[in-house]
Enzyme design. Sequence first.
Site, mmCIF file in Angstrom:
data_model
loop_
_atom_site.group_PDB
_atom_site.id
_atom_site.type_symbol
_atom_site.label_atom_id
_atom_site.label_comp_id
_atom_site.label_asym_id
_atom_site.label_seq_id
_atom_site.Cartn_x
_atom_site.Cartn_y
_atom_site.Cartn_z
ATOM 1 N N LEU A 131 20.905 -13.468 10.288
ATOM 2 C CA LEU A 131 19.534 -13.314 9.747
ATOM 3 C C LEU A 131 18.683 -12.677 10.870
ATOM 4 O O LEU A 131 17.488 -13.311 11.099
ATOM 5 C CB LEU A 131 19.179 -14.582 9.301
ATOM 6 C CG LEU A 131 19.718 -15.344 8.059
ATOM 7 C CD1 LEU A 131 18.963 -16.621 7.768
ATOM 8 C CD2 LEU A 131 19.916 -14.335 6.822
ATOM 9 N N CYS A 132 19.080 -11.764 11.369
ATOM 10 C CA CYS A 132 18.093 -11.177 12.488
ATOM 11 C C CYS A 132 18.129 -9.535 12.181
ATOM 12 O O CYS A 132 18.143 -8.884 13.141
ATOM 13 C CB CYS A 132 18.251 -11.488 13.667
ATOM 14 S SG CYS A 132 20.011 -11.299 14.322
ATOM 15 N N GLY A 133 18.234 -9.159 10.990
ATOM 16 C CA GLY A 133 18.346 -7.680 10.672
ATOM 17 C C GLY A 133 19.457 -7.055 11.010
ATOM 18 O O GLY A 133 20.501 -7.564 11.208
#
Lengths: 135, 292
Positions: B87-89
């Site tokens: 969930l960090c791009g």
Amino acid sequence: MPTLKLEIITPSAKLFSDDVEMVTLTGIDGEMGIYPAHMPLMTQLVAGEITARKDSQNIHMAVGDGFVQITGGRVAILTDMAIKAEDIDEAAAEQARQRAEARLAEKLGDEETATVQASLLHALTQLKIKQRRRL
Amino acid sequence: MPSTRDIRRRIKSVKNTAQITKAMQMVAAAKMRRAQQAALVGRPYAQLLNEIMAEAAANMSGFDHPLMQSRPVVKRAVILVGTDRGLCGGLNSNLFREAAKLDKNTTVFVTAGRKASQFVARTKRQLNAEFSYQDIPLFSEARAISKLAQELFLTGAVDAVDILYPRFINTLTQQPEKVPFLPLGKLAAVTAGINAPKQELAESNTPEVFEFEPDEETVLGALLPHSLNFKMHQILLETKASEQSARMVAMKNATDNAKQIIKDLTLEYNKLRQANITKELLEITTAQMAVG
């Protein structure tokens, strides 16, 4: 009066950066006093006390292991711990020492042992200097 | 045609998602500030270390440290620094795309962060060791990685070590970058490439002859490994800053998207509701007219 620029830097802060008249520190070969126009020198720093004299006043500091680089007008000290004597919290240092000793009694990996030993050394140095100042 | 109840349910679920992403955005923002701060406070130290190393290099009289030995590169190790969580791009995928370009047969991986070791395992590459690090990476964690890399190099298991990590440029931009770690080719460049600002070497370039106490070998023998450990630590700090920034931006986008969806769905819901009311009114009036 000629002065030296003393810089003490740790990874987390710049503790000291000022012109002083004289610096005393513990190198790997023993204690040494540094006056302005000292010959360029590079050596290892041993955990202990650093005393800087400014305006005939002594400033005492506790430092950890590190490196010292001396050029004509400057003393640069890189170390992993540095704290002014008057800022040492004796109770906190004592607690840290006990914690570290308790941790050392357990079974630890090499890495952890090194870390704990380093913090033990920091605590002991701080305590030692605090006690010496009181005498 | 979905019923009003279906739409209501969807709005509720999107709202929940938005709440979660919003919370994650806030957490990442707070952690980002701390991580950036942590990466920044090391700068004066890095700068001074640079200076000392540069001066030591200028004063070395034909002294060769084992860590500086450059050999023809047959096998190389890459320290892949990824994140623990997703969930960090595109941070990890961009990084792994670079890693995938490396030759499978001659590259051994040392990983930091769970996502990195998962990548190496998934793509069946050679994994030598995996490490983990905390939110604010500790120096000891960096030292462990750096020590292993030095051992690999000194025993001759590998002939060069590189680090591949997401370099922090600013909050919006992070870029995978590969920096050489070992051998220490030119001493002067040892800590450059860390986020240290351009070092002013001008004044220290004056030809001064340094004394080493007790001797060159001892001082450099301690200084070189230390500077490598420190460099590794800076890289971990920077990776953390990149991760938190990337997560914050990704979560902000997710929150914005969710809000847009909620808006669209609400509009649709109101339209449908009004259409239903109109229909019902129409039915009532028609019925009345038929009776009356």
